[in-house]
Write a protein that holds these residues in place. Structure first.
Motif, PDB file in Angstrom:
ATOM      1  N   THR A  39      38.142  33.942  39.047  1.00 17.37           N
ATOM      2  CA  THR A  39      38.388  33.337  37.736  1.00 17.37           C
ATOM      3  C   THR A  39      37.649  34.112  36.654  1.00 17.37           C
ATOM      4  OG1 THR A  39      38.607  31.177  38.778  1.00 17.37           O
ATOM      5  CG2 THR A  39      38.219  31.201  36.392  1.00 17.37           C
ATOM      6  N   SER A  40      36.394  34.424  36.916  1.00 13.81           N
ATOM      7  CA  SER A  40      35.599  35.184  35.951  1.00 13.81           C
ATOM      8  C   SER A  40      36.152  36.601  35.790  1.00 13.81           C
ATOM      9  CB  SER A  40      34.142  35.227  36.405  1.00 13.81           C
ATOM     10  OG  SER A  40      33.348  35.835  35.420  1.00 13.81           O
ATOM     11  N   MET A  41      36.575  37.215  36.894  1.00 12.42           N
ATOM     12  CA  MET A  41      37.149  38.565  36.815  1.00 12.42           C
ATOM     13  C   MET A  41      38.389  38.566  35.942  1.00 12.42           C
ATOM     14  SD  MET A  41      36.787  40.356  40.509  1.00 12.42           S
ATOM     15  CE  MET A  41      35.254  40.256  41.401  1.00 12.42           C
ATOM     16  N   TYR A  42      39.283  37.605  36.195  1.00 11.58           N
ATOM     17  CA  TYR A  42      40.537  37.559  35.444  1.00 11.58           C
ATOM     18  C   TYR A  42      40.324  37.089  34.001  1.00 11.58           C
ATOM     19  CZ  TYR A  42      43.234  38.797  39.548  1.00 11.58           C
ATOM     20  OH  TYR A  42      43.753  39.473  40.628  1.00 11.58           O
ATOM     21  N   LYS A  43      39.204  36.484  33.742  1.00 10.51           N
ATOM     22  CA  LYS A  43      38.862  36.108  32.361  1.00 10.51           C
ATOM     23  C   LYS A  43      38.611  37.377  31.539  1.00 10.51           C
ATOM     24  CE  LYS A  43      35.125  33.901  29.820  1.00 10.51           C
ATOM     25  NZ  LYS A  43      33.795  33.349  29.973  1.00 10.51           N
ATOM     26  N   HIS A  44      38.010  38.385  32.183  1.00 12.06           N
ATOM     27  CA  HIS A  44      37.658  39.623  31.489  1.00 12.06           C
ATOM     28  C   HIS A  44      38.700  40.731  31.657  1.00 12.06           C
ATOM     29  CE1 HIS A  44      33.716  38.104  30.425  1.00 12.06           C
ATOM     30  NE2 HIS A  44      33.558  37.699  31.667  1.00 12.06           N
ATOM     31  N   PHE A  45      39.438  40.717  32.751  1.00 12.13           N
ATOM     32  CA  PHE A  45      40.411  41.777  33.042  1.00 12.13           C
ATOM     33  C   PHE A  45      41.695  41.156  33.563  1.00 12.13           C
ATOM     34  CE2 PHE A  45      36.181  43.568  33.541  1.00 12.13           C
ATOM     35  CZ  PHE A  45      36.259  44.650  32.677  1.00 12.13           C
ATOM     36  N   ARG A  46      42.818  41.505  32.947  1.00 10.13           N
ATOM     37  CA  ARG A  46      44.097  40.939  33.377  1.00 10.13           C
ATOM     38  C   ARG A  46      44.544  41.470  34.731  1.00 10.13           C
ATOM     39  NH1 ARG A  46      47.669  42.450  28.383  1.00 10.13           N
ATOM     40  NH2 ARG A  46      46.556  44.337  28.933  1.00 10.13           N
ATOM     41  N   THR A  47      44.152  42.712  35.041  1.00  8.52           N
ATOM     42  CA  THR A  47      44.579  43.335  36.290  1.00  8.52           C
ATOM     43  C   THR A  47      43.415  44.101  36.919  1.00  8.52           C
ATOM     44  OG1 THR A  47      45.221  45.432  35.250  1.00  8.52           O
ATOM     45  CG2 THR A  47      46.919  43.692  35.358  1.00  8.52           C
ATOM     46  N   LYS A  48      43.575  44.440  38.173  1.00  5.59           N
ATOM     47  CA  LYS A  48      42.582  45.269  38.859  1.00  5.59           C
ATOM     48  C   LYS A  48      42.531  46.657  38.220  1.00  5.59           C
ATOM     49  CE  LYS A  48      42.437  47.458  43.159  1.00  5.59           C
ATOM     50  NZ  LYS A  48      42.700  47.503  44.599  1.00  5.59           N
ATOM     51  N   ASP A  49      43.677  47.182  37.792  1.00  4.87           N
ATOM     52  CA  ASP A  49      43.689  48.494  37.140  1.00  4.87           C
ATOM     53  C   ASP A  49      42.821  48.504  35.876  1.00  4.87           C
ATOM     54  OD1 ASP A  49      45.344  49.410  39.129  1.00  4.87           O
ATOM     55  OD2 ASP A  49      47.037  49.879  37.815  1.00  4.87           O
ATOM     56  N   GLU A  50      42.841  47.413  35.107  1.00  6.81           N
ATOM     57  CA  GLU A  50      41.985  47.338  33.921  1.00  6.81           C
ATOM     58  C   GLU A  50      40.508  47.383  34.309  1.00  6.81           C
ATOM     59  OE1 GLU A  50      42.831  43.999  31.416  1.00  6.81           O
ATOM     60  OE2 GLU A  50      44.826  44.731  30.891  1.00  6.81           O
ATOM     61  N   LEU A  51      40.167  46.720  35.399  1.00  3.70           N
ATOM     62  CA  LEU A  51      38.790  46.741  35.887  1.00  3.70           C
ATOM     63  C   LEU A  51      38.425  48.145  36.374  1.00  3.70           C
ATOM     64  CD1 LEU A  51      36.117  45.385  36.605  1.00  3.70           C
ATOM     65  CD2 LEU A  51      37.189  44.537  38.716  1.00  3.70           C
ATOM     66  N   ILE A  52      39.342  48.803  37.059  1.00  7.95           N
ATOM     67  CA  ILE A  52      39.098  50.183  37.513  1.00  7.95           C
ATOM     68  C   ILE A  52      38.845  51.093  36.311  1.00  7.95           C
ATOM     69  CG2 ILE A  52      40.148  52.215  38.594  1.00  7.95           C
ATOM     70  CD1 ILE A  52      41.613  50.226  40.496  1.00  7.95           C
ATOM     71  N   LEU A  53      39.667  50.963  35.274  1.00  5.63           N
ATOM     72  CA  LEU A  53      39.480  51.786  34.071  1.00  5.63           C
ATOM     73  C   LEU A  53      38.110  51.549  33.441  1.00  5.63           C
ATOM     74  CD1 LEU A  53      42.991  51.624  32.382  1.00  5.63           C
ATOM     75  CD2 LEU A  53      41.771  53.698  33.094  1.00  5.63           C
ATOM     76  N   ALA A  54      37.709  50.299  33.353  1.00  4.90           N
ATOM     77  CA  ALA A  54      36.391  49.983  32.789  1.00  4.90           C
ATOM     78  C   ALA A  54      35.279  50.594  33.650  1.00  4.90           C
ATOM     79  CB  ALA A  54      36.222  48.474  32.667  1.00  4.90           C
TER      80      ALA A  54
END
Length: 193
Positions: A39-54
């Motif tokens: 829930t917290s992850m998806y609050k900050h990033f819509r997708t795993k790819d966005e998290l990878i980019l960050a």
């Protein structure tokens, strides 16, 4: 100052991605290894790819800052800084937590050159190339871009060879090859008649 939840997530995800790869790391594994809920992850990033980019942006910032600072701590003269690149590379390769280059891994896992993760990886390498090219120009190389390209090829090859354990001291060998290239690039051209 305590990092906010987003920064903490990116930092922890960076560690997990570096150790395990991108495709092999699912959201469940990220939750388990970071201690941060989906829930917290998806609050900050819509997708795993966005998290990878960050995570890649954070890695780029941390790595380049460390790399450039260490090169400049080890050498003052531009020619010496070009060689110090390989000393710093050796420091990194010899760390217990060394698992290769996150950007090489990312570009291998996301091979479409237009994919944002591939683009981010390419940008990191371009920034390192620009740094080397600038030092080569300061050192008086006849063709700073060519020398930077050659040194990048040596540096990247050393990283991959260290991971593959090719059976030679990649740091010593890559530095020796770099020295030969630097000597040639900085040598005065023969007089013309």
């Amino acid at each position: 100052m305590r990092p906010n939840k987003r920064e903490e997530l990116v930092s922890k995800a960076l560690t997990v991605f570096y150790q395990n790869g991108f495709h092999a790391t699912g959201m469940d594994r990220l939750v388990a290894e970071t201690g941060i809920s989906k829930t917290s992850m998806y609050k900050h990033f819509r997708t795993k790819d966005e998290l990878i980019l960050a995570a890649l942006r954070l890695r780029d910032e941390r790595f380049r800052n460390w790399f450039m600072r260490r090169v400049e701590e080890l050498a003052v003269a531009p020619r010496d800084r070009l060689l110090a690149v390989f000393d710093v590379l050796g420091e990194w390769i010899n760390l217990d937590e060394f698992k290769g280059c996150m950007f090489i891994k990312a570009s291998a896992e996301f091979q479409d050159r237009s994919h944002p993760i591939h683009v981010q990886s390419t940008e990191h390498k371009r920034l390192v190339y620009d740094y080397l090219s600038g030092i080569a120009a300061q050192a008086g190389a006849r063709d700073p871009e060519q020398l930077a390209c050659q040194l990048m090829i040596l540096k990247e090859g050393a990283i991959v060879s260290a991971i593959l354990n090719v059976g030679c001291d990649v740091v010593v060998q890559s530095k020796a090859a770099a020295k030969a290239l630097i000597d040639q690039a900085l040598a005065s051209p023969p007089p013309t008649h």
